[in-house]
Scaffold this active site. Sequence first.
Site, PDB file in Angstrom:
ATOM      1  CB  VAL A   1      65.056   8.171  89.986  1.00 39.00           C
ATOM      2  CG1 VAL A   1      66.156   7.185  89.665  1.00 39.00           C
ATOM      3  CG2 VAL A   1      64.390   7.728  91.453  1.00 39.00           C
TER       4      VAL A   1
ATOM      5  CG  HIS B   1      57.272   4.919  87.121  1.00 40.01           C
ATOM      6  ND1 HIS B   1      57.925   4.935  85.699  1.00 40.01           N
ATOM      7  CD2 HIS B   1      56.529   5.664  87.144  1.00 40.01           C
ATOM      8  CE1 HIS B   1      56.989   5.661  85.052  1.00 40.01           C
ATOM      9  NE2 HIS B   1      56.439   6.377  85.796  1.00 40.01           N
TER      10      HIS B   1
ATOM     11  CB  SER C   1      61.199  11.463  81.898  1.00 39.74           C
ATOM     12  OG  SER C   1      59.960  11.836  80.756  1.00 39.74           O
TER      13      SER C   1
END
Length: 275
Positions: free
Chosen positions: A173, A33, A182
């Site tokens: 990533v 993120h 995640s």
Amino acid sequence: MNICETISDLRNRLKTAGRIAFVPTMGNLHDGHISLMHQARQQGDCVVASIFVNRLQFRPGEDFERYPRTFEADCQRLRAADVDVLFFPDETEMYPQPQRYHVEPPVEHDQILEGEFRPGHFRGVATVVTKLFNIVQPQVALFGSKDYQQLMVIRNLVADLALPITIIAGDTVRAEDGLALSSRNGYLTAAERAEAPRLYRLLSDMRQAILRGERDYAKLEQHVAETLREHGWRPDYVAVREKLGLQLPSAHESGLVILAAALLGSTRLIDNLEV
Ligand code: PAF
């Protein structure tokens, strides 16, 4: 960073914001993120993030209730990433009454791969993303490539509805051992966490085999699914698809992607690799 909990607050804050780059999230932010936030910084005068765990995209029995909610830690990370505005609505703000109008992806996008195993998921995603786009009115929006099918649905949604928004994809990533970051990785036990990178390793081997000229995709898919099963996973699918539209490879395909979803213990992991 300004935190806006209501649509009217947010609209007031964004009146003179200039070019808005928007990163919608469900929170429990990780480096994936944050890398989208940094990319957003390059794209707009004002970076807006949202945190909203969207009930509409979870099926009964899925992890809506236990989905990690880590607001304080998320705010710290967003501040450090130089995000200007966080939209943090609660459920009554987003859904003051049960949502009656929905955005329905076409069957060929909605009922394959993830959609086959999570019926209604993309309808929930498409609906909330459209609603968030209407609220934030960004010029640019950024999404991670780990949710490859979600990205495809959103790109097509924006094109079909002529929304004036440029969609940018951020690379997946990964942890050092290859596991795609995640929020759901937090559900894994220590033993499962040690096992989890196998998914990436198998997809990488599959990618190598295709690059070396293997064209029997069904054989490769079956091999990966069987290997996962032997190591205690319960695969939902392992699939080679065309990058655009995620249909079965045709003679004229312009690029492939390998996608997989599998349960490890009670955690469902997904990953993908472009070939
Ligand atoms: O990818 C996610 O986190 C969610 O599906 C999204 C795009 C924020 C919609 O709820």
